[in-house]
Design a protein around this motif. Sequence first.
Motif, PDB file in Angstrom:
ATOM      1  N   LEU A 206     -31.274 100.460  57.912  1.00 51.59           N
ATOM      2  CA  LEU A 206     -31.117 101.323  56.748  1.00 51.59           C
ATOM      3  C   LEU A 206     -30.774 102.715  57.232  1.00 51.59           C
ATOM      4  O   LEU A 206     -31.155 103.110  58.341  1.00 51.59           O
ATOM      5  N   LEU A 207     -30.081 103.484  56.396  1.00 52.20           N
ATOM      6  CA  LEU A 207     -29.750 104.862  56.743  1.00 52.20           C
ATOM      7  C   LEU A 207     -30.420 105.803  55.740  1.00 52.20           C
ATOM      8  O   LEU A 207     -30.262 105.643  54.533  1.00 52.20           O
TER       9      LEU A 207
ATOM     10  N   ILE B 157     -30.486 105.205  51.808  1.00 53.23           N
ATOM     11  CA  ILE B 157     -31.526 105.746  50.936  1.00 53.23           C
ATOM     12  C   ILE B 157     -31.353 107.258  50.889  1.00 53.23           C
ATOM     13  O   ILE B 157     -31.305 107.922  51.926  1.00 53.23           O
ATOM     14  N   VAL B 158     -31.209 107.795  49.683  1.00 56.40           N
ATOM     15  CA  VAL B 158     -31.140 109.239  49.499  1.00 56.40           C
ATOM     16  C   VAL B 158     -32.579 109.746  49.408  1.00 56.40           C
ATOM     17  O   VAL B 158     -33.327 109.360  48.508  1.00 56.40           O
ATOM     18  N   ASN B 159     -32.943 110.598  50.316  1.00 55.70           N
ATOM     19  CA  ASN B 159     -34.338 111.031  50.434  1.00 55.70           C
ATOM     20  C   ASN B 159     -34.514 112.470  49.955  1.00 55.70           C
ATOM     21  O   ASN B 159     -33.589 113.273  49.990  1.00 55.70           O
TER      22      ASN B 159
ATOM     23  N   PRO C   9     -27.494 110.322  38.598  1.00 53.65           N
ATOM     24  CA  PRO C   9     -27.789 108.967  38.131  1.00 53.65           C
ATOM     25  C   PRO C   9     -27.181 107.850  38.966  1.00 53.65           C
ATOM     26  O   PRO C   9     -27.758 106.768  39.045  1.00 53.65           O
ATOM     27  N   ASP C  10     -26.033 108.070  39.581  1.00 53.54           N
ATOM     28  CA  ASP C  10     -25.332 106.954  40.209  1.00 53.54           C
ATOM     29  C   ASP C  10     -24.594 107.428  41.464  1.00 53.54           C
ATOM     30  O   ASP C  10     -23.364 107.532  41.479  1.00 53.54           O
ATOM     31  N   PRO C  11     -25.327 107.721  42.544  1.00 50.05           N
ATOM     32  CA  PRO C  11     -24.646 108.203  43.756  1.00 50.05           C
ATOM     33  C   PRO C  11     -23.656 107.197  44.322  1.00 50.05           C
ATOM     34  O   PRO C  11     -22.689 107.576  44.992  1.00 50.05           O
TER      35      PRO C  11
ATOM     36  N   GLY D 139     -18.142  99.485  50.742  1.00 49.09           N
ATOM     37  CA  GLY D 139     -19.023  98.506  51.360  1.00 49.09           C
ATOM     38  C   GLY D 139     -20.355  99.057  51.820  1.00 49.09           C
ATOM     39  O   GLY D 139     -21.141  98.325  52.443  1.00 49.09           O
ATOM     40  N   PHE D 140     -20.626 100.331  51.521  1.00 51.27           N
ATOM     41  CA  PHE D 140     -21.867 100.978  51.960  1.00 51.27           C
ATOM     42  C   PHE D 140     -22.743 101.205  50.723  1.00 51.27           C
ATOM     43  O   PHE D 140     -22.573 102.177  49.999  1.00 51.27           O
ATOM     44  N   PRO D 141     -23.713 100.328  50.451  1.00 49.71           N
ATOM     45  CA  PRO D 141     -24.500 100.443  49.224  1.00 49.71           C
ATOM     46  C   PRO D 141     -25.572 101.531  49.307  1.00 49.71           C
ATOM     47  O   PRO D 141     -26.205 101.724  50.345  1.00 49.71           O
ATOM     48  N   VAL D 142     -25.766 102.239  48.222  1.00 50.52           N
ATOM     49  CA  VAL D 142     -26.878 103.183  48.097  1.00 50.52           C
ATOM     50  C   VAL D 142     -27.998 102.458  47.357  1.00 50.52           C
ATOM     51  O   VAL D 142     -27.828 102.052  46.202  1.00 50.52           O
ATOM     52  N   LEU D 143     -29.134 102.303  48.008  1.00 54.29           N
ATOM     53  CA  LEU D 143     -30.222 101.488  47.469  1.00 54.29           C
ATOM     54  C   LEU D 143     -31.155 102.264  46.552  1.00 54.29           C
ATOM     55  O   LEU D 143     -31.938 101.654  45.811  1.00 54.29           O
ATOM     56  N   GLY D 144     -31.096 103.583  46.599  1.00 59.09           N
ATOM     57  CA  GLY D 144     -31.973 104.337  45.721  1.00 59.09           C
ATOM     58  C   GLY D 144     -32.108 105.781  46.138  1.00 59.09           C
ATOM     59  O   GLY D 144     -31.642 106.191  47.214  1.00 59.09           O
TER      60      GLY D 144
END
Length: 484
Positions: free
Chosen positions: A160-161, A193-195, A205-207, A217-222
């Motif tokens: 994870l990043l 993960i945006v921390n 709302p939707d990075p 292809g790089f999903p943002v999980l939250g």
Amino acid sequence: MKALGVLGTGSGAGKSWMTAALCAWLRREGVRVAPFKAQNMSNNAWVTLDGGEMARAQAVQAEACGLLPTVEMNPVLLKPSGGMGSQVIVLGRAEGHCAARDYYGRAERLWQVVADTLETWRSRCDVLVMEGAGSPVELNLMARDIANLRPVRHLDGRWLLVGDIDRGGIFAQLAGTWALLDEADRARCLGAIVNRFRGDASLFPDPQSWLAPYAPGFPVLGTVPLRRDLQPEEEDGFSAADQDRGQGDTLAWVRTPHASNLTDCQPWWDDAGVRGGGAEDAAVLARAPAIVLPGSKNTIADLRWLRARGLDRVIRDAAAAGTLVVGLCGGYQMLGEWLHDPTGVAGDAGDEAGLGLLPVATTFHAAKTLRATEAECDGDRWSAYEIHMGETIATGPCTPLHQVWNDGTPRPEGTQAGRVWGTYLHGWFESPRSRARLATAAGFTDYKPHAVPWAEQRRALYAAMAEHVAAHVNLDPVRRYLGI
């Protein structure tokens, strides 16, 4: 065993916090989980029960896993000591000091230590959560980086990043990291993960929609909101918010350039009637009813720093006027009469007069003291530890500060001379009774310690951290990979 890397877009992105939170979450899910960091650079260290030295961040993560810390969780530790480079700790034992240029020549040998240590974990846990160091795409360092993608590849793991939106430039952090990775490493990524988000989450709302054109292809999980009440420890002891923290009488911590184990201050943060934080200003020290000199990775250099700024006189004058002055580890050494380090085994070389507030003198030797122990105060016992270069001996009549226990045997420890105290123990303030002892001696007027010992507070924090991450991050990709 499955391996999960927690990498970051840079130093300070929150990797240590996220690793501890994920460890706590996996433990909650019934998984046998352990933490790992191949190479850490920190002067905030821990001593294991068998006398090994490791980074305190991995000790905290072990606690989140419900495990006792072991040096195999952090096989390589670098402890910066100024211009001379860093002390190199390998599997808990010091191997001397090394300049950065020379250290890179050791990278392959140290990688073999890391690889061998990784193999020992295969039968010891179900999931190894591996914290990275800095960024995984420092182009000038990638070929000799042993802490980020190489351990993930070795164990055929996933990663994870973590990006830090609080410092700004989150999309550049994420897209830039993705662009510099090769396809094989991208294929191992579970998402970002945006921390540390602060403010109104509805404004972000939707990075994923913003990032997708630049990092397909790089999903943002939250996005994880910043919760300052969910911070078990700062990596180096003080955060920016800790420079002036709390309300009440001032407990001034002298933050010297090579200060170490500053987490000794953190059990005070939830107490009432005390105001504390890092202090480098003479006026603050002169007004404070209590001053603490913390540990140091280069005691002689920090003592010279105090002298160059006239803070040595301020501390001596404050002690003469009745201020309580406490030295922890290196700070204890500074309070004595002399420090002798002719060859510079502990930092800068030389003989240096101390502050002369305690009748002791310290001589530095190549051997390092690493000792887990039990502290005692007013009938309360709790775990503490010693980690220091140097032997401190009495130069005159001495009164021990307290009693400690090793293998069931009591022994006197530390020195007190009136309102000047010195101890080698780290973790001495983790007991509410020890903090109350200092507050009473300093004459704090409205002080009230938190009723719960610091270790118990941390355990409750880990559970809350796990809940916080689970509430704001889509952990389904992690579940699918781990099969839970």
